[in-house]
Design an enzyme around this catalytic site. Structure first.
Site, PDB file in Angstrom:
ATOM      1  CG  HIS A 133      -0.322   0.036   2.539  1.00  0.00           C
ATOM      2  ND1 HIS A 133      -0.026  -1.106   3.216  1.00  0.00           N
ATOM      3  CD2 HIS A 133       0.090   1.060   3.345  1.00  0.00           C
ATOM      4  CE1 HIS A 133       0.526  -0.812   4.374  1.00  0.00           C
ATOM      5  NE2 HIS A 133       0.624   0.506   4.482  1.00  0.00           N
ATOM      6  CG  HIS A 146       3.898   4.596   5.341  1.00  0.00           C
ATOM      7  ND1 HIS A 146       3.028   5.165   6.233  1.00  0.00           N
ATOM      8  CD2 HIS A 146       3.408   3.352   5.098  1.00  0.00           C
ATOM      9  CE1 HIS A 146       2.062   4.297   6.526  1.00  0.00           C
ATOM     10  NE2 HIS A 146       2.260   3.194   5.842  1.00  0.00           N
ATOM     11  CD  GLU A 183       3.495  -0.437   7.079  1.00  0.00           C
ATOM     12  OE1 GLU A 183       2.917   0.352   6.316  1.00  0.00           O
ATOM     13  OE2 GLU A 183       2.927  -1.041   8.001  1.00  0.00           O
TER      14      GLU A 183
HETATM   15 CO    CO Z   1       1.212   1.394   6.224  1.00  0.00          CO
END
Ligand code: CO
Length: 134
Positions: A7, A79, A130
């Site tokens: 994502h 992020h 991440e």
């Molecule tokens: Co995230």
């Protein structure tokens, strides 16, 4: 080591307005808002054919995105999340290569119930990364 983009997360000051914009202007499928107090955010998932966008709004006093929105009041990309097969192996390889893992280096359970780690943005061209084990 890196797999798919799981994502892309965008911090927003007004989640309802952002969700409406993605749904009505961009024509995307958006989820209902979910509050994640343990992560200090309320999130809407934008479901795309090949990945997701997460719209994040601060929740609570100690939200990890509050400072970000102070610097970027209209919102911005917060992020990018890449999938890895083995998060501990990925962490060890990154640390051996000099990258900084945020926190104490122990994976936490992320918004999707899977182990996640964050890497220092200064080590990766100004972008918070991440890693999520899938
Ligand atoms: Co995230």
């Amino acid at each position: 080591m890196l797999g798919r983009v799981n994502h892309i997360a965008i911090a927003v000051p007004d989640l309802a307005a952002a969700a409406a914009s993605y749904r009505d202007v961009l024509g995307a499928r958006v989820s209902a808002a979910q509050s994640l107090p343990e992560h200090g955010v309320t999130v809407v998932f934008v479901e795309l054919p090949n990945t997701k966008v997460e719209l994040l709004e601060p929740l609570g006093e100690a939200s990890p995105i509050a400072a970000f929105l102070e610097k970027s009041p209209s919102g911005g990309m917060h992020h990018i999340c890449y999938e890895v097969d083995d998060i501990l192996a990925a962490r060890d390889r990154l640390v051996a290569g000099g990258a900084r893992v945020l926190g104490d280096g122990t994976p936490k359970t992320g918004a999707h119930g899977k182990p996640v780690l964050f890497l220092h943005p200064k080590d990766f061209f100004g972008t918070l990364i991440e890693l999520e084990e899938v």
